[in-house]
Design a protein around this motif. Structure first.
Motif, PDB file in Angstrom:
ATOM      1  N   GLU A  47     -12.569  25.105  47.101  1.00  0.00           N
ATOM      2  CA  GLU A  47     -11.413  24.358  47.577  1.00  0.00           C
ATOM      3  C   GLU A  47     -10.490  23.992  46.421  1.00  0.00           C
ATOM      4  O   GLU A  47      -9.269  24.050  46.554  1.00  0.00           O
ATOM      5  N   ILE A  51      -6.542  25.096  46.200  1.00  0.00           N
ATOM      6  CA  ILE A  51      -5.437  24.150  45.994  1.00  0.00           C
ATOM      7  C   ILE A  51      -4.600  24.578  44.788  1.00  0.00           C
ATOM      8  O   ILE A  51      -3.360  24.522  44.831  1.00  0.00           O
ATOM      9  N   ARG A  90      -9.548  20.559  58.601  1.00  0.00           N
ATOM     10  CA  ARG A  90      -9.588  20.261  57.168  1.00  0.00           C
ATOM     11  C   ARG A  90      -8.704  19.049  56.881  1.00  0.00           C
ATOM     12  O   ARG A  90      -7.805  19.089  56.052  1.00  0.00           O
ATOM     13  N   ASN A  92      -9.306  16.573  55.211  1.00  0.00           N
ATOM     14  CA  ASN A  92      -9.511  16.034  53.871  1.00  0.00           C
ATOM     15  C   ASN A  92      -8.461  16.517  52.870  1.00  0.00           C
ATOM     16  O   ASN A  92      -8.302  15.909  51.813  1.00  0.00           O
ATOM     17  N   LEU A  93      -7.740  17.588  53.195  1.00  0.00           N
ATOM     18  CA  LEU A  93      -6.723  18.102  52.272  1.00  0.00           C
ATOM     19  C   LEU A  93      -5.511  17.183  52.224  1.00  0.00           C
ATOM     20  O   LEU A  93      -5.216  16.461  53.176  1.00  0.00           O
ATOM     21  N   ARG A  94      -4.780  17.252  51.115  1.00  0.00           N
ATOM     22  CA  ARG A  94      -3.515  16.535  50.977  1.00  0.00           C
ATOM     23  C   ARG A  94      -2.402  17.498  51.394  1.00  0.00           C
ATOM     24  O   ARG A  94      -2.004  18.364  50.620  1.00  0.00           O
ATOM     25  N   TYR A  95      -1.968  17.392  52.628  1.00  0.00           N
ATOM     26  CA  TYR A  95      -0.934  18.275  53.159  1.00  0.00           C
ATOM     27  C   TYR A  95       0.452  17.792  52.739  1.00  0.00           C
ATOM     28  O   TYR A  95       0.695  16.582  52.648  1.00  0.00           O
ATOM     29  N   GLY A 112      -4.272  25.587  50.553  1.00  0.00           N
ATOM     30  CA  GLY A 112      -4.347  24.233  50.027  1.00  0.00           C
ATOM     31  C   GLY A 112      -3.506  23.187  50.723  1.00  0.00           C
ATOM     32  O   GLY A 112      -3.591  22.013  50.399  1.00  0.00           O
ATOM     33  N   GLY A 113      -2.668  23.574  51.675  1.00  0.00           N
ATOM     34  CA  GLY A 113      -2.005  22.572  52.493  1.00  0.00           C
ATOM     35  C   GLY A 113      -0.511  22.381  52.356  1.00  0.00           C
ATOM     36  O   GLY A 113       0.033  21.410  52.882  1.00  0.00           O
TER      37      GLY A 113
END
Length: 143
Positions: A47, A51, A90, A92-95, A112-113
């Motif tokens: 991950e 990112i 997902r 938990n990702l910073r979109y 990665g968002g």
């Protein structure tokens, strides 16, 4: 300039709720965790690396196409996107959600968002539900 896409100033959030439900339903049916390293068509990266790749791609995109400067629109797009991202597979990702200043009608996501919509696609969306559908689709690619 944005006569057709001014729905974002006046529509209720019912479309977000429906899209969030559909996104969570599709996430529940995800086959993502069933891939094994032995499968030759699967490319596994951490991950953290995903990112990093997405950040590099996003920087290139924003060099090519400037981000559309409209603070009210940026807040609105981000609010819709974050609402949907919270119920994704997902979460938990910073979109990040941005509008690019191009008349091309498109939307896409990087690993990665990073999620991008274009000024052009906003001109053809009729309401918030359609916007949420586009954003939810892109979140699905990230997930």
């Amino acid at each position: 300039m944005f006569e057709r896409c001014l729905f974002w100033r006046r529509r209720p959030v019912a479309g977000i709720v429906l899209s969030a439900f559909l996104l969570s339903l599709s996430s529940a049916c995800s086959q993502r965790d069933q891939a094994t390293p032995e499968q030759s068509n699967v490319w596994m990266v951490s991950e953290k690396r995903e990112i990093e790749i997405g950040d590099k791609v996003a920087a290139e995109i924003e060099r090519e196409f400037p981000v559309f400067e409209n603070a009210e629109l940026a807040r609105y797009i981000d609010a819709v996107g974050q609402t949907l991202a919270k119920v994704s597979d997902r979460s938990n990702l910073r979109y990040t959600f941005k509008v690019l200043n191009t008349p091309i009608a498109n939307a896409f996501a990087t690993p990665g968002g990073h999620v991008y919509l274009t000024r052009g696609i906003l001109g053809i969306l009729d309401d918030e539900a359609e916007l949420a559908g586009v954003i939810g689709h892109e979140i699905g690619h990230v997930a």
